[in-house]
Scaffold this motif. Structure first.
Motif, mmCIF file in Angstrom:
data_model
loop_
_atom_site.group_PDB
_atom_site.id
_atom_site.type_symbol
_atom_site.label_atom_id
_atom_site.label_comp_id
_atom_site.label_asym_id
_atom_site.label_seq_id
_atom_site.Cartn_x
_atom_site.Cartn_y
_atom_site.Cartn_z
ATOM 1 N N SER A 150 0.825 -1.214 0.000
ATOM 2 C CA SER A 150 0.000 0.000 0.000
ATOM 3 C C SER A 150 0.860 1.265 0.000
ATOM 4 C CB SER A 150 -0.944 0.018 1.196
ATOM 5 O OG SER A 150 -0.219 -0.060 2.404
ATOM 6 N N LEU A 189 -0.022 5.252 -6.381
ATOM 7 C CA LEU A 189 -0.647 4.378 -7.370
ATOM 8 C C LEU A 189 -2.071 4.020 -6.958
ATOM 9 C CD1 LEU A 189 2.315 1.907 -8.008
ATOM 10 C CD2 LEU A 189 1.630 3.857 -9.409
ATOM 11 N N THR A 190 -2.962 3.946 -7.933
ATOM 12 C CA THR A 190 -4.324 3.494 -7.642
ATOM 13 C C THR A 190 -4.295 1.981 -7.412
ATOM 14 O OG1 THR A 190 -4.775 3.228 -10.001
ATOM 15 C CG2 THR A 190 -5.416 5.318 -9.003
ATOM 16 N N ASP A 191 -5.314 1.472 -6.734
ATOM 17 C CA ASP A 191 -5.386 0.042 -6.458
ATOM 18 C C ASP A 191 -5.381 -0.746 -7.762
ATOM 19 O OD1 ASP A 191 -5.601 0.847 -3.871
ATOM 20 O OD2 ASP A 191 -7.651 0.155 -3.570
ATOM 21 N N ASN A 193 1.507 -0.059 -15.638
ATOM 22 C CA ASN A 193 0.155 -0.506 -15.304
ATOM 23 C C ASN A 193 -0.246 -1.641 -16.243
ATOM 24 O OD1 ASN A 193 -0.596 0.737 -17.712
ATOM 25 N ND2 ASN A 193 -1.532 2.509 -16.705
ATOM 26 N N THR A 212 -1.271 -3.287 -5.645
ATOM 27 C CA THR A 212 -1.413 -2.212 -4.651
ATOM 28 C C THR A 212 -2.849 -2.211 -4.156
ATOM 29 O OG1 THR A 212 -1.951 -0.569 -6.330
ATOM 30 C CG2 THR A 212 0.353 -0.750 -5.692
ATOM 31 N N ARG A 213 -2.988 -1.879 -2.870
ATOM 32 C CA ARG A 213 -4.311 -1.802 -2.233
ATOM 33 C C ARG A 213 -4.446 -0.487 -1.528
ATOM 34 N NH1 ARG A 213 -5.084 -7.717 0.443
ATOM 35 N NH2 ARG A 213 -5.344 -8.795 -1.506
#
Length: 108
Positions: free
Chosen positions: A35, A83-85, A56, A107-108
């Motif tokens: 995260s 970064l987005t989830d 991505n 990623t979360r």
């Protein structure tokens, strides 16, 4: 050397064994999923400039940078909090040696 205890509580020790620990030439990344930060651990034979790039799922580069490697085992941090989830691919490379590795992470 191993220590074992049987059902009666008797303790036994194995014979001593010599173990060679080989350092992997493959990078490890952790934690995965992440995260805030992704850590990269690797062994370098020589000092070198490592290029890192994060892509991505559609192949767009979203982060990149360089890290100066010292000789030996080392760990460095890559920031992932922006970064987005989702799922990403980390590409590690060195142009001089031809070293290239890719790792997936979430990623979360």
């Amino acid at each position: 050397r191993l220590r074992t205890i049987d059902q009666l509580g008797e303790v036994r020790y194995s014979a001593w064994k010599h173990v060679d620990i080989k350092v992997s030439r493959f990078a490890k990344i952790f934690p995965n999923p992440t995260s805030q930060s992704l850590y990269v651990q690797l062994y370098a034979k020589d000092e070198a400039d490592l290029i890192w790039e994060v892509y991505n799922t559609v192949g767009q580069a979203v982060l990149s940078g360089t890290h100066v490697l010292q000789t030996g085992l080392q760990t460095f941090e890559l920031p992932t909090q922006g970064l987005t989830d989702g799922m990403y691919r980390l590409r590690l490379s060195n142009q001089r040696s031809g070293y290239v590795q890719q790792h997936s992470f979430i990623t979360r």
